[in-house]
Design a protein around this motif. Sequence first.
Motif, PDB file in Angstrom:
ATOM      1  N   PHE A  58       6.657   5.600  12.505  1.00 49.33           N
ATOM      2  CA  PHE A  58       6.380   5.674  10.969  1.00 49.33           C
ATOM      3  C   PHE A  58       7.698   5.051  10.316  1.00 49.33           C
ATOM      4  O   PHE A  58       7.384   4.305   9.224  1.00 49.33           O
ATOM      5  CB  PHE A  58       5.805   7.067  10.619  1.00 49.33           C
ATOM      6  N   ALA A  59       8.562   5.454  10.652  1.00 46.83           N
ATOM      7  CA  ALA A  59       9.991   4.980  10.189  1.00 46.83           C
ATOM      8  C   ALA A  59      10.225   3.382  10.333  1.00 46.83           C
ATOM      9  O   ALA A  59      10.794   2.797   9.449  1.00 46.83           O
ATOM     10  CB  ALA A  59      11.275   5.489  10.671  1.00 46.83           C
ATOM     11  N   ALA A  60       9.750   3.219  11.308  1.00 46.14           N
ATOM     12  CA  ALA A  60       9.780   1.479  11.757  1.00 46.14           C
ATOM     13  C   ALA A  60       8.721   0.846  10.794  1.00 46.14           C
ATOM     14  O   ALA A  60       9.043  -0.346  10.273  1.00 46.14           O
ATOM     15  CB  ALA A  60       9.428   1.250  13.310  1.00 46.14           C
ATOM     16  N   VAL A  61       7.593   1.371  10.596  1.00 43.30           N
ATOM     17  CA  VAL A  61       6.582   0.798   9.746  1.00 43.30           C
ATOM     18  C   VAL A  61       7.346   0.590   8.391  1.00 43.30           C
ATOM     19  O   VAL A  61       6.969  -0.215   7.724  1.00 43.30           O
ATOM     20  CB  VAL A  61       5.323   1.463   9.769  1.00 43.30           C
ATOM     21  N   ARG A  62       7.837   1.666   7.897  1.00 42.62           N
ATOM     22  CA  ARG A  62       8.413   1.807   6.551  1.00 42.62           C
ATOM     23  C   ARG A  62       9.631   0.644   6.326  1.00 42.62           C
ATOM     24  O   ARG A  62       9.712   0.328   5.141  1.00 42.62           O
ATOM     25  CB  ARG A  62       8.759   3.129   6.227  1.00 42.62           C
ATOM     26  N   ARG A  63      10.090   0.205   7.427  1.00 42.37           N
ATOM     27  CA  ARG A  63      11.008  -0.911   7.189  1.00 42.37           C
ATOM     28  C   ARG A  63      10.321  -2.467   6.905  1.00 42.37           C
ATOM     29  O   ARG A  63      11.040  -3.186   6.831  1.00 42.37           O
ATOM     30  CB  ARG A  63      11.885  -0.892   8.324  1.00 42.37           C
ATOM     31  N   THR A  64       8.996  -2.394   6.986  1.00 43.46           N
ATOM     32  CA  THR A  64       8.236  -3.832   6.715  1.00 43.46           C
ATOM     33  C   THR A  64       7.630  -3.722   5.356  1.00 43.46           C
ATOM     34  O   THR A  64       8.012  -2.823   4.699  1.00 43.46           O
ATOM     35  CB  THR A  64       7.022  -3.779   7.726  1.00 43.46           C
ATOM     36  N   TRP A 118       2.055   9.825   6.185  1.00 43.33           N
ATOM     37  CA  TRP A 118       1.931   8.604   7.226  1.00 43.33           C
ATOM     38  C   TRP A 118       2.121   7.296   6.970  1.00 43.33           C
ATOM     39  O   TRP A 118       1.834   6.900   5.589  1.00 43.33           O
ATOM     40  CB  TRP A 118       0.576   8.833   7.842  1.00 43.33           C
ATOM     41  N   ALA A 119       2.705   6.634   7.717  1.00 46.64           N
ATOM     42  CA  ALA A 119       3.119   5.158   7.373  1.00 46.64           C
ATOM     43  C   ALA A 119       2.292   4.404   8.298  1.00 46.64           C
ATOM     44  O   ALA A 119       2.393   4.010   9.495  1.00 46.64           O
ATOM     45  CB  ALA A 119       4.548   4.842   7.261  1.00 46.64           C
ATOM     46  N   LEU A 120       0.883   4.064   7.679  1.00 47.79           N
ATOM     47  CA  LEU A 120      -0.056   3.274   8.508  1.00 47.79           C
ATOM     48  C   LEU A 120       0.102   1.741   8.311  1.00 47.79           C
ATOM     49  O   LEU A 120      -0.396   1.036   7.444  1.00 47.79           O
ATOM     50  CB  LEU A 120      -1.182   3.888   8.353  1.00 47.79           C
ATOM     51  N   PRO A 121       0.261   1.036   9.056  1.00 43.72           N
ATOM     52  CA  PRO A 121       0.169  -0.544   9.272  1.00 43.72           C
ATOM     53  C   PRO A 121      -1.119  -1.039   9.248  1.00 43.72           C
ATOM     54  O   PRO A 121      -2.013  -0.431  10.227  1.00 43.72           O
ATOM     55  CB  PRO A 121       1.046  -0.938  10.636  1.00 43.72           C
ATOM     56  N   VAL A 122      -1.537  -1.731   8.214  1.00 43.68           N
ATOM     57  CA  VAL A 122      -2.815  -2.225   8.005  1.00 43.68           C
ATOM     58  C   VAL A 122      -3.068  -3.576   7.851  1.00 43.68           C
ATOM     59  O   VAL A 122      -2.030  -4.159   7.133  1.00 43.68           O
ATOM     60  CB  VAL A 122      -3.581  -1.356   6.907  1.00 43.68           C
ATOM     61  N   GLN A 123      -4.124  -4.148   8.445  1.00 42.81           N
ATOM     62  CA  GLN A 123      -4.603  -5.565   7.955  1.00 42.81           C
ATOM     63  C   GLN A 123      -5.893  -5.645   7.292  1.00 42.81           C
ATOM     64  O   GLN A 123      -6.854  -5.097   7.631  1.00 42.81           O
ATOM     65  CB  GLN A 123      -4.747  -6.369   9.319  1.00 42.81           C
ATOM     66  N   ARG A 124      -5.667  -6.272   6.155  1.00 44.93           N
ATOM     67  CA  ARG A 124      -6.742  -6.288   5.110  1.00 44.93           C
ATOM     68  C   ARG A 124      -7.368  -7.836   5.243  1.00 44.93           C
ATOM     69  O   ARG A 124      -6.463  -8.718   5.494  1.00 44.93           O
ATOM     70  CB  ARG A 124      -6.497  -5.908   3.751  1.00 44.93           C
TER      71      ARG A 124
END
Length: 531
Positions: free
Chosen positions: A181-187, A198-204
């Motif tokens: 989740f920490a890695a996702v938050r850096r994006t 939760w930091a959830l990477p999502v494609q819309r």
Amino acid sequence: MKTSKRVRRLSGVLACALALFSLAPAWAAAAESSAVGAAADSPNVVLIMCDQLNARVLSCYGGPVPTPNIDRIAREGVRFTDATCPTPFCSPTRATIVTGMYPHTHGITYNVMRRDYPAVKSPPTQEGIKVADVTTERILHAAGYATHHYGKWHLTDDDVPYYTDMYTEHGAYAREMAEAFAAVRRTDASQWMDWYGWALPVQRTPAFEQAVEAAVERWGGPRYLEFVGKMGRLTLPLEKSFDVRVADKTVERIRACGAGPFMITCSFNTPHDPNVVPSAYYEQFDPAEIRLPENRSVREPRHEKSWSRQMVTGLGEAGLREFLRIYYASVKLVDDQVGRILDALEQSGRLDQTVIVFTADHGDMAGGHGMAWKSNGSFYDEIVLVPLVVRYPPLFSPQTSRLAVDLTDLMPTLLEIAGRPIPDQAQGQSLVPYLTGRRDASQARPYSFCERVRANRENTRDVRPGTPASLMVRGRGWKYVRYPDGDEYLYHLETDPGETENLAKRPDCEPEKRRMIDALEAWRRRTGWEE
């Protein structure tokens, strides 16, 4: 001086709680002295539940999502067609499942987020389950069962001793995923959803992004924009998703269990938000081919401004189709996890020695009446009906049951199957006599009940006389709903399953309406609910 009703009621509740607390050691001692644990032939119990699952999307209920594993439980066991939740809300229903009491009795009438959701920056929410509460798992644990809970709990207040290896979404799972989740938050923030920490990477999809942009002006920045605006394909590996981890824990425990009986609760968060789902599932459903509900243009006027309605009017048909695509795909993911659990039971040789229950805490509008989620004040079947299938071949032959059951019935039913005494607090009925033919179905209660009760300002488990409540009674092909402002609705479900025509003011329906009002008042008296 006369004692007030409220003081008398509080005194009674306190006395009941103290009595139950004092009985707990006696239960444990009795279990130990009689059998030093449960008898060797006591059945195992696996309770599989979802959050916010509309029963009508499952293929065993005639729905559009192929669910062969849930269908198998239904085909080889009992499928209930008219099971209802005690309230279309998470924590209160979950408390009902474990205590056998209606929300106005156990006192949890709103969501418990004291420790389950540490990212929520707010004053303490409503009290949850306490060590002193008498629950199905506590009774079975005292009788020698190994008891485990994996997945969503949503009732955390005290740490209960009968769950020694609890695995929860914002506890163990969040800790396991902290680095990811920490890695996702850096994006870039537009590429991920913050769902209660939760930091959830999502494609819309581009079309959905456009729908959200158009909706924002209409909504004016609602509190749920982060969740609704970022629905789509989850780009985490499948094995890292929460519900797969929950199934992993359940399967591991089944394989590791010794000779003694066990009860495992496998509690999926899906298809509740966050409305994201990994690839392979996301691609299985084409939004253009999804059939929208026929009743989507009709609703009770009082719900027009609800978030459930505004969510759909804001996103439009394209947005609703994308939501349903993700919703259906999430249900398919759950079904695959159910298949893994069935395989583990079969491979361990315990399948037919285990009572398997599949259900949900409440439903989702899923486009019905032009709404989504559960965020409205209605009692429509989309959110009140729940799937309920039970498999235990030594006792139940395959059958479809139209009994008017609700989730207060789970505790007494499971305890009777396990050969344990049913506590007086249980307000449901054991379904065993009616499913085995010991008693005729005509002797069962003809109605189920649902309520929406406002929590008090102190967030304590105390439903005080005069607390505003919306109420529903359902059975014998009819449904009656009464709101605190006196607004009434009567639906004939046999001829109008979509609940599109209110018959409450029809003179020819007055006798049926009167019967249902009488049933509602009798239920209030039976459960000790004062006006």
